[in-house]
Design an enzyme around this catalytic site. Structure first.
Site, PDB file in Angstrom:
ATOM      1  N   TYR A 125      -1.592   4.108  42.655  1.00 43.88           N
ATOM      2  CA  TYR A 125      -0.260   3.674  43.405  1.00 43.88           C
ATOM      3  C   TYR A 125       1.228   3.571  42.301  1.00 43.88           C
ATOM      4  CZ  TYR A 125       3.700   2.836  46.904  1.00 43.88           C
ATOM      5  OH  TYR A 125       4.659   3.238  48.005  1.00 43.88           O
ATOM      6  N   LYS A 174     -13.349   2.955  48.649  1.00 45.40           N
ATOM      7  CA  LYS A 174     -14.162   4.712  48.361  1.00 45.40           C
ATOM      8  C   LYS A 174     -15.449   4.637  47.421  1.00 45.40           C
ATOM      9  CE  LYS A 174     -14.014   8.916  49.241  1.00 45.40           C
ATOM     10  NZ  LYS A 174     -14.862   9.528  50.427  1.00 45.40           N
ATOM     11  N   ASP A 207     -12.598   7.060  53.846  1.00 46.56           N
ATOM     12  CA  ASP A 207     -11.550   8.129  55.264  1.00 46.56           C
ATOM     13  C   ASP A 207     -12.593   7.777  56.294  1.00 46.56           C
ATOM     14  OD1 ASP A 207     -14.215   8.220  53.989  1.00 46.56           O
ATOM     15  OD2 ASP A 207     -14.046  10.683  53.907  1.00 46.56           O
ATOM     16  N   ASP A 231      -1.043   1.429  51.940  1.00 46.61           N
ATOM     17  CA  ASP A 231      -0.305   3.229  51.877  1.00 46.61           C
ATOM     18  C   ASP A 231       0.049   3.661  52.969  1.00 46.61           C
ATOM     19  OD1 ASP A 231       2.724   3.126  51.095  1.00 46.61           O
ATOM     20  OD2 ASP A 231       1.699   5.200  50.408  1.00 46.61           O
TER      21      ASP A 231
END
Ligand code: NAI
Length: 335
Positions: A125, A174, A207, A231
């Site tokens: 980010y 992840k 996810d 975010d």
């Protein structure tokens, strides 16, 4: 004793929601005094720079800022001043509560009460090492995650859970694919979790977490995750409980803290008195908690909930016919 805070009025709907928020805070007689400072496009126009030294000095002095949103051009132009402020003050914890409120256009009118704790200074980010090849065909960026950065954010999440009587921390990652960066975050989180046997800890791949949040958000209590995932997840959570107009956020570091709405400058409704001031008001409540004024913070939250319940002067995003200031006045009457 008077507490001085730095106030940044921001761009777009920023000045409107800030005036509304200060109206409510003033009605509470909290002994706050304001030091107004500029940042972003307003600062560029007035002082020739996006983040003037005087603004930095003010935040350094007061250690607390209440900030309206600032414009960041998409895809080109200057980098985000929000990201710059987080970097310069090392505001490593981005804390975003999402709670069901009455009479909002929400899929979950009850049952959601969670906090996303997002790492705020590392990862993809922050856009480190961004480059595009000369032929424009390839773009690169560096994604750096450190043990120190991971450890302090996970510790922050567990301490927050303990302090606020929350029972569970979900580590979102992840690490199955991003084995180095997300892997280091997860490994570090597992070690920190061992120090908090009183708080349940589980792990979830990002996810799956998004799907679970939409299907069964009541299973979440505190979510801790890396910057980019946080975010996205925190906006998803804002969507669960009625949209960005109700989503506050705090950026906390060891030496300073900046409180803001999660939403942006909303250029499509700026200057029309349509903006919902609740997100910034709820951020102000987080600020009062941070200042140790927890009873006052609760008073403010209760007044917001009551105003929503009684549908008094709500802004158009909540289906009302009120405006930014009339909504704030309705909250101030109940506070
Ligand atoms: P946005 O959050 O400004 O707007 C998205 C949608 O939500 C718009 O339809 C807007 O009207 C609505 N909305 C947002 N806040 C609202 C409120 N308080 N009341 C009622 N409706 C509201 O996001 P967008 O359009 O992607 O970004 C606009 C600008 O804001 C960009 O320059 C972006 O970089 C900046 N931004 C700044 C942030 C900050 O300063 N912390 C955070 C997010 C975006």
């Amino acid at each position: 004793m008077t507490q001085t805070i730095t106030v940044i009025r921001g761009d777009g709907i920023g000045p409107e929601i800030m005036d509304a928020t200060l109206h409510v805070l003033d009605s509470m007689n909290l002994g706050l005094s304001y030091e107004f400072a500029d940042a972003g496009i307003v600062a560029l126009e007035k002082h020739g720079e996006l983040l003037p030294a005087a603004t930095m000095e003010s935040i350094r002095r007061t250690r607390i800022a209440l900030k309206s949103p600032l414009t960041t051009p998409v895809g080109e132009g200057f980098s985000s001043i929000n990201v710059e402020l987080r970097k310069r003050f090392d505001l490593y914890a981005n804390v975003r509560p999402a709670k069901s409120f009455p009479n909002t256009k929400s899929r979950f009118a009850s049952g959601v009460d969670l906090v996303t704790v997002r790492e705020n200074t590392e990862g993809a980010y922050i856009g480190e090492g961004q480059s595009v090849s000369e032929d424009g065909e390839t773009a690169m960026l560096t994604q750096k995650v450190t043990r120190r950065g991971s450890e302090r954010i996970v510790r922050y999440a567990f301490e927050l859970a303990r302090r606020t009587g929350r029972k569970k921390v979900t580590v979102v990652h992840k690490a199955n694919i991003l084995k180095s960066t997300s892997g280091l975050f997860l490994k570090t989180a597992r070690l920190v979790a061992q120090e908090y046997p009183d708080i349940e800890c589980n792990e979830m791949i990002v996810d799956n977490c998004c799907m679970q949040l939409v299907m069964r958000p009541e299973q979440f209590d505190v979510i801790v995750t890396t910057n980019l995932f946080g975010d996205i997840i925190s906006d998803l959570c804002a969507g669960l409980v009625g949209g960005l107009g109700l989503a506050p956020g705090a950026n906390i570091g060891s030496d300073a803290a900046i409180f803001e709405a999660v939403h942006g400058t909303a250029p499509d409704i700026a200057g029309q008195g349509k903006a919902n001031p609740c997100a910034l008001l709820l951020a102000a409540a987080q600020m009062l908690d941070h200042l140790g004024k927890c009873e006052e913070a609760e008073r403010l939250r209760r007044a917001i909930v009551q105003t929503l319940e009684e549908k008094d002067s709500l802004t158009p995003d909540l289906g009302g016919t009120g405006n930014t200031m009339s909504f704030a006045q309705a909250i101030a009457r109940r506070v």
